[in-house]
Design a protein around this motif. Structure first.
Motif, mmCIF file in Angstrom:
data_model
loop_
_atom_site.group_PDB
_atom_site.id
_atom_site.type_symbol
_atom_site.label_atom_id
_atom_site.label_comp_id
_atom_site.label_asym_id
_atom_site.label_seq_id
_atom_site.Cartn_x
_atom_site.Cartn_y
_atom_site.Cartn_z
ATOM 1 N N SER B 6 0.817 -1.223 0.000
ATOM 2 C CA SER B 6 0.000 0.000 0.000
ATOM 3 C C SER B 6 0.844 1.262 0.000
ATOM 4 C CB SER B 6 -0.945 -0.001 1.205
ATOM 5 O OG SER B 6 -0.185 0.092 2.400
ATOM 6 N N LEU B 7 2.131 1.148 0.324
ATOM 7 C CA LEU B 7 3.018 2.315 0.306
ATOM 8 C C LEU B 7 3.807 2.389 -0.999
ATOM 9 C CD1 LEU B 7 4.376 2.265 3.983
ATOM 10 C CD2 LEU B 7 2.547 3.679 3.033
ATOM 11 N N GLY B 8 3.468 1.492 -1.950
ATOM 12 C CA GLY B 8 4.134 1.519 -3.246
ATOM 13 C C GLY B 8 5.523 0.916 -3.217
ATOM 14 N N ILE B 9 5.784 0.084 -2.216
ATOM 15 C CA ILE B 9 7.110 -0.531 -2.079
ATOM 16 C C ILE B 9 6.970 -2.027 -2.378
ATOM 17 C CG2 ILE B 9 8.959 -1.075 -0.435
ATOM 18 C CD1 ILE B 9 8.059 1.607 1.002
ATOM 19 N N GLU B 15 7.849 -7.023 5.929
ATOM 20 C CA GLU B 15 9.269 -6.862 5.602
ATOM 21 C C GLU B 15 9.625 -5.397 5.384
ATOM 22 O OE1 GLU B 15 11.122 -9.581 5.791
ATOM 23 O OE2 GLU B 15 9.214 -10.562 6.285
ATOM 24 N N THR B 16 8.623 -4.525 5.452
ATOM 25 C CA THR B 16 8.832 -3.106 5.152
ATOM 26 C C THR B 16 8.888 -2.312 6.446
ATOM 27 O OG1 THR B 16 7.503 -3.437 3.156
ATOM 28 C CG2 THR B 16 7.962 -1.154 3.813
ATOM 29 N N ARG B 17 10.038 -1.760 6.738
ATOM 30 C CA ARG B 17 10.142 -0.933 7.947
ATOM 31 C C ARG B 17 9.732 0.499 7.632
ATOM 32 N NH1 ARG B 17 15.093 -1.609 11.788
ATOM 33 N NH2 ARG B 17 13.781 -3.364 12.405
ATOM 34 N N VAL B 18 8.741 0.979 8.363
ATOM 35 C CA VAL B 18 8.262 2.351 8.175
ATOM 36 C C VAL B 18 8.464 3.109 9.480
ATOM 37 C CG1 VAL B 18 6.353 3.815 7.443
ATOM 38 C CG2 VAL B 18 6.465 1.440 6.661
ATOM 39 N N GLY B 39 0.124 -4.242 9.082
ATOM 40 C CA GLY B 39 1.173 -5.229 9.282
ATOM 41 C C GLY B 39 2.575 -4.751 8.957
ATOM 42 N N TYR B 40 2.761 -3.441 8.800
ATOM 43 C CA TYR B 40 4.115 -2.942 8.547
ATOM 44 C C TYR B 40 4.964 -3.046 9.814
ATOM 45 C CZ TYR B 40 2.641 -1.089 4.032
ATOM 46 O OH TYR B 40 2.193 -0.980 2.756
ATOM 47 N N ASP B 41 6.266 -3.065 9.609
ATOM 48 C CA ASP B 41 7.225 -3.019 10.714
ATOM 49 C C ASP B 41 7.372 -1.545 11.107
ATOM 50 O OD1 ASP B 41 9.365 -3.164 12.431
ATOM 51 O OD2 ASP B 41 10.827 -3.786 10.915
ATOM 52 N N VAL B 42 6.484 -1.086 11.989
ATOM 53 C CA VAL B 42 6.394 0.341 12.298
ATOM 54 C C VAL B 42 7.295 0.702 13.483
ATOM 55 C CG1 VAL B 42 4.859 2.227 12.994
ATOM 56 C CG2 VAL B 42 4.036 0.457 11.425
ATOM 57 N N VAL B 43 8.075 1.757 13.320
ATOM 58 C CA VAL B 43 8.901 2.301 14.401
ATOM 59 C C VAL B 43 8.496 3.759 14.580
ATOM 60 C CG1 VAL B 43 11.237 2.868 15.161
ATOM 61 C CG2 VAL B 43 10.826 0.773 13.848
ATOM 62 N N GLY B 44 8.083 4.126 15.772
ATOM 63 C CA GLY B 44 7.703 5.509 16.044
ATOM 64 C C GLY B 44 8.900 6.307 16.536
ATOM 65 N N ASP B 130 19.083 5.501 8.711
ATOM 66 C CA ASP B 130 20.075 4.821 9.549
ATOM 67 C C ASP B 130 19.470 3.600 10.231
ATOM 68 O OD1 ASP B 130 22.019 6.615 8.884
ATOM 69 O OD2 ASP B 130 21.939 7.753 10.758
ATOM 70 N N LEU B 131 18.169 3.650 10.489
ATOM 71 C CA LEU B 131 17.502 2.528 11.143
ATOM 72 C C LEU B 131 16.987 1.519 10.121
ATOM 73 C CD1 LEU B 131 15.568 4.451 13.929
ATOM 74 C CD2 LEU B 131 17.684 3.152 14.137
ATOM 75 N N GLY B 132 17.380 1.695 8.874
ATOM 76 C CA GLY B 132 16.998 0.727 7.854
ATOM 77 C C GLY B 132 15.568 0.874 7.372
ATOM 78 N N ALA B 133 14.997 2.072 7.526
ATOM 79 C CA ALA B 133 13.602 2.265 7.128
ATOM 80 C C ALA B 133 13.475 2.323 5.610
ATOM 81 C CB ALA B 133 13.052 3.546 7.740
ATOM 82 N N ASP B 134 12.368 1.757 5.100
ATOM 83 C CA ASP B 134 12.049 1.861 3.679
ATOM 84 C C ASP B 134 11.271 3.139 3.401
ATOM 85 O OD1 ASP B 134 12.920 -0.871 2.668
ATOM 86 O OD2 ASP B 134 11.648 -1.406 4.369
#
Lengths: 382, 388
Positions: B6-9, B15-18, B39-44, B130-134
């Motif tokens: 849904s984020l176009g990735i 598997e997608t870190r946002v 279900g994204y790998d979400v980091v706030g 740096d945190l590997g976010a897509d």
């Protein structure tokens, strides 16, 4: 968030010792107030007094001189206010590398510089003792919480005697990691915290040298020989006692832990020539490593490692959660930019070689992300 | 080949870190909740921007401290990782100091754009990488679409909430990584989602004004930062008469009518120009404010090609609250600058504000309205009429 946790933050707090769980469960059944006359009260009282004896034995103190508190911070406050008041101290001095719960009681002009290894400067101490109103109360930690550097407590006690000063020792980080004995060191008081060695949070103690008295900081009931009012935290005290009963086991584990720590430092240093280990030139606690790589911020390391399931810490944790540069490293003369890139890795009784391997792997991934791909790998294999 | 999420990735959501920039408000909280639900790998990440205790007066509650607390509680509720990043130093340098300098330069700045340009989309974006976010997602009301020239910005579906004015300076490389999941929603829809996710911030009021000026008194903040800025000077009518004294140019904005402390004029008077070099505030009747052409600087172009074609018809917004108006843009001798000619004269051309350009809903970019560098002669009334 469900990844297995590699916990390398024992200096912040240690996981509960197995024996502590049992002791806590048993103590919870004894709900009585230790001050009560009846049977329930006596049962609770017995728990408290058992732990008091255990602590006194463990640290070379007298049973009657143990004051249970809510933790290390309160124990330090009780010493630096209560002992200072009782002895009529006109100056309270502390090393610049002390914990904030100590520094909060000390003025800037009474802060003693430390050397590049993070050891209190004895000549600076002598100078300040010379110039300060007497008598003085000196606060010196047994071992630093961030670098693990062990302080020359016995030497400072000897110097204090010449000036008619007393010495309070914050032994919160030392207890359970290296032998600590009030009598052998000659300190006048020492503070301890239960959760640093596998007890519960919310429990600590101040232990006074024989014959010393303090002024209570919290007035009220007559608990703790009128030195600290308030109904005793029986469950926390029981847990403290149980953790202390494991002390010989914890100390016997020190060699294994030091070997793991040294292995970690060697592997990280091999990944990049710029890695620095702070305080490595001084005697240190076996479990603590304060290391960093200029350019790789503490914040990035902490977050990146946490996302990889590895718990470490850095500097002083603000209530907001932001990561600030460590005052300990700044006191060692490390420049702020470099101090902003240091983390503290602290091992403990449940740490394994697998934990070290996971840490090194995750740290390497972070360091690689900061640099052109393969740069670190090329260095490592060269 | 993996289908685009849904984020176009081209990765599975798990598997997608946002990284979500979480302010503690309802918009960014719902953004995080929507992505976590998918279900994204979400980091706030929450940015600590200034010392809240020092910014607010003693009597006020520690509001932004509360914001960090709120963000953390939302992250707890969603079961996502959350961290606070310390950007106090860079926020001071790149936003607060520049805000003060801009006022002292006789301009009326837009600090929210400065913040997006620096702290958010330079530093926070770097931290996310740096945190590997897509991707870095924010709770802004704006839409991003992948077009023929790469990512495009479009006005939000909810015109009342559209934040494109504050995001015109976003660059294409930044847009590659940015996502705005709320761009198609209205604010009531966002609040309804917050209720559905049972977020404690569902009813939290919208933030007002400028975050580091909690009580709206920006002049007080500047006076603290730049004590020299409170130097008094003359209030001069465009016909040359000195009408009175003022207590510092920072208290004035072009177009301002109230608070001049001038009485006895036949017609209502407005601030038409601020002269920092002479500490003069030039006032005049409403028509003296009218201006049809001006220069913008530090252009960020998001339309087709390297820049606009000569005489390109666009619509422009000269302040956030104003509806777009017709204009044409022309080349300027200096790099990074454009000449903007409005279809009809406007009374709201305020140096320091942004001029954001649109083609319908699409954001073409924009620049900062430049303060005319030449000294305007007094009598200004005739001179200004001549420049139009």
């Amino acid at each position: 968030m469900d990844r297995p946790l590699t916990y390398l933050d024992y200096n912040a707090t240690a996981p509960l010792r197995p024996g502590v769980r049992t002791a806590v469960t048993e103590a919870m059944a004894q709900f009585g107030n230790p001050s009560s006359v009846h049977r329930a009260g006596r049962a609770a009282r017995a728990i408290v007094e058992d732990a008091r004896e255990t602590l006194a034995r463990a640290v070379g103190g007298a049973t009657g001189q143990v004051v249970f508190t809510s933790g290390g911070t309160e124990a330090n406050a009780l010493a630096l206010r209560g002992l200072a008041k009782a002895m009529g101290a006109r100056t309270v001095l502390a090393a610049s590398i002390e914990h904030t719960s100590v520094l909060a009681h000390v003025g800037a002009t009474s802060t003693v510089r430390s050397n590049h290894n993070g050891i209190i400067g004895l000549s600076d101490l002598a100078k300040i003792l010379d110039e300060s109103p007497k008598p003085a109360l000196i606060a010196l930690m047994a071992a630093n919480n961030e670098t693990g550097v062990i302080q020359p407590v016995a030497e400072v006690v000897a110097m204090a005697r010449q000036y008619g000063a007393r010495v309070h020792c914050d032994a919160v980080q030392a207890l359970g990691k290296v032998p600590f004995d009030i009598k052998a060191l000659g300190v006048d008081s020492a503070s301890f915290s239960a959760h640093k060695l596998g007890g519960l949070k919310g429990c600590g103690a101040l232990v006074l040298a024989p014959g010393l008295e303090i002024a209570a900081d919290v007035p009220g009931g007559g608990q703790e020989r009128r030195r600290r009012a308030g109904t005793e935290n029986t469950v926390g005290i029981a847990a403290f006692g149980a953790a202390l009963r494991d002390l010989p086991e914890l100390l016997a584990d020190a060699h294994r832990i030091a070997a793991l720590r040294d292995d970690l430092e060697r592997q990280i240093a091999e990944l990049h020539p710029g890695v620095r280990v702070y305080g490595a030139g001084a005697p240190r606690l076996p479990n603590t490593s304060c290391l960093g790589l200029a350019g790789l911020t503490s914040e990035t390391q902490l977050i990146g490692l946490d996302l990889a399931g590895i718990a470490v810490s850095a500097g002083a944790a603000c209530s907001s959660g932001k990561v600030a540069a460590s005052h300990v490293l700044l006191a060692m003369g490390i420049n702020p930019a470099e101090a902003n890139c240091a983390i503290r890795v602290s091992l403990g009784w449940d740490t394994t070689a697998d934990d070290i391997a996971r840490f090194v792997k995750a740290w390497r991934a972070l360091a690689d992300r900061q640099r052109p791909a393969g740069a670190l790998a090329a260095k490592a294999s060269a | 080949m993996t289908a685009r999420n849904s984020l176009g990735i081209a990765k599975a959501p798990a598997e997608t870190r946002v990284v979500v920039a979480m302010s503690g408000g309802v918009d960014s909280s719902v953004t995080a909740a929507l992505l976590a639900e998918q279900g994204y790998d979400v980091v706030g990440l929450t940015m600590q921007l200034y010392d809240h205790a020092a910014a607010t007066s003693k009597s006020k509650a520690c509001c932004a401290g509360q914001d960090i607390y709120d963000a953390r509680r939302v992250a707890d509720r969603l079961g996502i990782a959350h961290y606070v990043l310390d950007y106090e130093g860079t926020f001071q340098r790149d936003v607060i100091d520049r805000f003060a300098d801009s006022y002292m330069n006789g301009e009326t700045p837009v600090p929210c754009v400065m913040c997006n340009q620096t702290v958010k989309f330079r530093d926070l974006l770097k931290a996310a990488q740096d945190l590997g976010a897509d991707a870095l997602a924010t709770g802004h009301y704006i839409r991003r679409a992948d077009g023929a020239d790469g990512p495009e910005l479009r006005r939000a579906a909810d015109a009342d909430r559209d934040q494109s004015y504050f995001l015109f300076a976003t660059t294409r490389p930044q847009l590659d990584l940015l996502r705005f999941p709320l761009g198609d929603l209205t604010k009531p829809e966002t609040r309804a989602l917050a209720q559905r996710f049972a977020l404690a911030v569902a009813d939290k009021p919208d933030s007002q004004d400028i975050c580091f000026v909690p009580n709206g008194n920006y002049a007080e903040v500047i006076a603290k930062l730049r004590p020299a800025a409170v130097a008094p000077g003359d209030i001069v009518h465009i016909d040359g008469r000195v009408l009175g004294q003022h207590n510092g140019i920072i208290n004035f904005t072009v177009g301002q009518r109230r608070g001049l402390g001038i009485g006895g004029e036949a017609e209502p008077i407005y601030v038409v120009r601020i002269m920092p070099d002479t500490a003069q505030v030039i006032v005049g009747p409403k028509e003296a404010l009218l201006q049809q052409a001006f220069t913008v600087q530090n252009l960020n172009w998001l339309g087709a090609g390297e820049g606009p074609s000569e005489g390109l018809p666009v619509t422009v917004k000269l302040r956030n609250t104003q509806p777009p108006i017709a204009a044409q843009v022309f080349a300027h001798d200096a790099p990074g600058k454009l000449r903007v000619v409005l279809a009809s004269p406007e009374g709201a051309v305020t140096p320091g504000q942004a001029c954001v350009m649109y083609d319908g809903d699409r954001v073409l970019g924009g620049g900062w309205i430049e303060r005319p560098s030449h000294q305007q002669p007094l009598n200004l009334r005739r001179a200004m009429a001549a420049t139009v």
